[in-house]
Design a protein around this motif. Structure first.
Motif, mmCIF file in Angstrom:
data_model
loop_
_atom_site.group_PDB
_atom_site.id
_atom_site.type_symbol
_atom_site.label_atom_id
_atom_site.label_comp_id
_atom_site.label_asym_id
_atom_site.label_seq_id
_atom_site.Cartn_x
_atom_site.Cartn_y
_atom_site.Cartn_z
ATOM 1 N N ASN A 25 0.855 -1.179 0.000
ATOM 2 C CA ASN A 25 0.000 0.000 0.000
ATOM 3 C C ASN A 25 0.892 1.231 0.000
ATOM 4 O OD1 ASN A 25 -2.243 -1.625 0.189
ATOM 5 N ND2 ASN A 25 -2.461 -1.382 2.383
ATOM 6 N N CYS A 26 0.584 2.201 -0.847
ATOM 7 C CA CYS A 26 1.466 3.367 -0.970
ATOM 8 C C CYS A 26 0.691 4.674 -1.078
ATOM 9 C CB CYS A 26 2.436 3.193 -2.126
ATOM 10 S SG CYS A 26 1.693 2.810 -3.704
ATOM 11 N N GLY A 27 -0.463 4.743 -0.437
ATOM 12 C CA GLY A 27 -1.230 5.978 -0.428
ATOM 13 C C GLY A 27 -2.625 5.774 -0.963
ATOM 14 N N LYS A 28 -3.323 6.896 -1.056
ATOM 15 C CA LYS A 28 -4.680 6.888 -1.609
ATOM 16 C C LYS A 28 -4.763 7.922 -2.713
ATOM 17 C CE LYS A 28 -7.179 5.156 2.277
ATOM 18 N NZ LYS A 28 -8.385 4.428 2.224
ATOM 19 N N VAL A 29 -5.703 7.731 -3.607
ATOM 20 C CA VAL A 29 -5.937 8.688 -4.687
ATOM 21 C C VAL A 29 -6.643 9.893 -4.084
ATOM 22 C CG1 VAL A 29 -7.046 9.091 -6.908
ATOM 23 C CG2 VAL A 29 -6.108 6.825 -6.388
ATOM 24 N N ASP A 30 -5.930 11.014 -3.982
ATOM 25 C CA ASP A 30 -6.510 12.217 -3.387
ATOM 26 C C ASP A 30 -7.175 13.116 -4.419
ATOM 27 O OD1 ASP A 30 -5.802 11.802 -0.635
ATOM 28 O OD2 ASP A 30 -3.731 12.110 -1.239
ATOM 29 N N ASP A 31 -6.678 13.105 -5.633
ATOM 30 C CA ASP A 31 -7.237 13.947 -6.686
ATOM 31 C C ASP A 31 -6.796 13.393 -8.030
ATOM 32 O OD1 ASP A 31 -8.701 15.996 -7.792
ATOM 33 O OD2 ASP A 31 -7.437 17.614 -7.027
ATOM 34 N N LEU A 32 -7.412 13.886 -9.070
ATOM 35 C CA LEU A 32 -7.065 13.473 -10.433
ATOM 36 C C LEU A 32 -6.870 14.700 -11.304
ATOM 37 C CD1 LEU A 32 -9.745 10.676 -10.858
ATOM 38 C CD2 LEU A 32 -7.302 10.317 -10.508
ATOM 39 N N GLU A 33 -5.897 14.632 -12.201
ATOM 40 C CA GLU A 33 -5.715 15.670 -13.214
ATOM 41 C C GLU A 33 -6.401 15.159 -14.474
ATOM 42 O OE1 GLU A 33 -4.131 18.686 -13.128
ATOM 43 O OE2 GLU A 33 -3.772 18.426 -10.982
ATOM 44 N N ILE A 34 -7.285 15.972 -15.015
ATOM 45 C CA ILE A 34 -8.053 15.575 -16.194
ATOM 46 C C ILE A 34 -7.786 16.566 -17.314
ATOM 47 C CG2 ILE A 34 -10.372 15.169 -17.112
ATOM 48 C CD1 ILE A 34 -11.199 14.468 -14.219
ATOM 49 N N ALA A 35 -7.472 16.054 -18.484
ATOM 50 C CA ALA A 35 -7.246 16.889 -19.670
ATOM 51 C C ALA A 35 -8.394 16.675 -20.648
ATOM 52 C CB ALA A 35 -5.920 16.522 -20.328
ATOM 53 N N LEU A 95 8.112 5.742 -8.076
ATOM 54 C CA LEU A 95 7.089 6.759 -8.354
ATOM 55 C C LEU A 95 7.082 7.865 -7.301
ATOM 56 C CD1 LEU A 95 4.254 4.274 -9.356
ATOM 57 C CD2 LEU A 95 5.597 5.720 -10.894
ATOM 58 N N ARG A 96 8.052 7.841 -6.372
ATOM 59 C CA ARG A 96 8.183 8.812 -5.281
ATOM 60 C C ARG A 96 7.011 8.750 -4.301
ATOM 61 N NH1 ARG A 96 7.766 13.821 -7.594
ATOM 62 N NH2 ARG A 96 7.936 14.654 -5.488
ATOM 63 N N LEU A 97 6.407 7.592 -4.142
ATOM 64 C CA LEU A 97 5.291 7.424 -3.223
ATOM 65 C C LEU A 97 5.728 6.912 -1.859
ATOM 66 C CD1 LEU A 97 2.644 5.947 -5.657
ATOM 67 C CD2 LEU A 97 2.640 8.215 -4.612
ATOM 68 N N ASN A 98 7.014 6.813 -1.623
ATOM 69 C CA ASN A 98 7.525 6.319 -0.341
ATOM 70 C C ASN A 98 8.146 7.424 0.498
ATOM 71 O OD1 ASN A 98 9.749 6.727 -1.994
ATOM 72 N ND2 ASN A 98 10.890 5.039 -1.097
ATOM 73 N N ARG A 99 7.880 8.675 0.174
ATOM 74 C CA ARG A 99 8.505 9.793 0.884
ATOM 75 C C ARG A 99 8.202 9.771 2.374
ATOM 76 N NH1 ARG A 99 6.701 15.115 -1.844
ATOM 77 N NH2 ARG A 99 4.734 14.200 -1.243
ATOM 78 N N GLY A 100 6.990 9.478 2.765
ATOM 79 C CA GLY A 100 6.636 9.429 4.175
ATOM 80 C C GLY A 100 7.338 8.303 4.905
ATOM 81 N N ASP A 101 7.564 7.187 4.213
ATOM 82 C CA ASP A 101 8.266 6.061 4.831
ATOM 83 C C ASP A 101 9.635 6.495 5.313
ATOM 84 O OD1 ASP A 101 6.089 4.597 4.023
ATOM 85 O OD2 ASP A 101 7.144 3.516 2.441
#
Length: 114
Positions: A25-35, A95-101
């Motif tokens: 587990n590496c976080g939750k989807v907080d927002d989405l960028e939509i084009a 993906l830089r999703l481990n910064r908090g770890d």
């Protein structure tokens, strides 16, 4: 994930758990960028995780955004599948999703029973 797959964004992606290629587990989807909204062909291009993605979520969200810094933007091309979780193609560290770890590991190790 194929471009033709239809998913209800609000129910099927937002606030869902992110799981990296190693099953962590590496976080939750907080927002989405939509084009493509202006052209009538909207498409999700990035997942936004943590940090300033919380700034629109009331007082606590604004406080959390100030304390946690910048959000991580994960390209949608890194999504392998969407089910009850959003499965990513690569490990969290890539993906830089481990910064908090890394940031909290030293403190947590000092706590009794951790």
């Amino acid at each position: 994930m194929s471009k033709g797959t239809e998913v209800d964004i609000a129910l099927g992606i937002l606030d869902h758990q992110l799981v990296d290629a190693d099953g962590r587990n590496c976080g939750k989807v907080d927002d989405l960028e939509i084009a493509g909204l202006a052209s009538g062909s909207p498409e999700v291009v990035e997942i936004v995780v943590g940090g300033n993605a919380w700034k629109t979520r009331g007082r606590l969200g604004r406080l959390a955004a100030k304390l946690s810094g910048n959000a991580v933007h994960v390209p949608w091309t890194e999504v392998d599948s969407v089910s009850s979780v959003v499965q990513l193609k690569r490990p969290a560290a890539e993906l830089r999703l481990n910064r908090g770890d890394e940031r909290w590991a030293g403190l947590i190790r000092r706590l009794p029973g951790s």
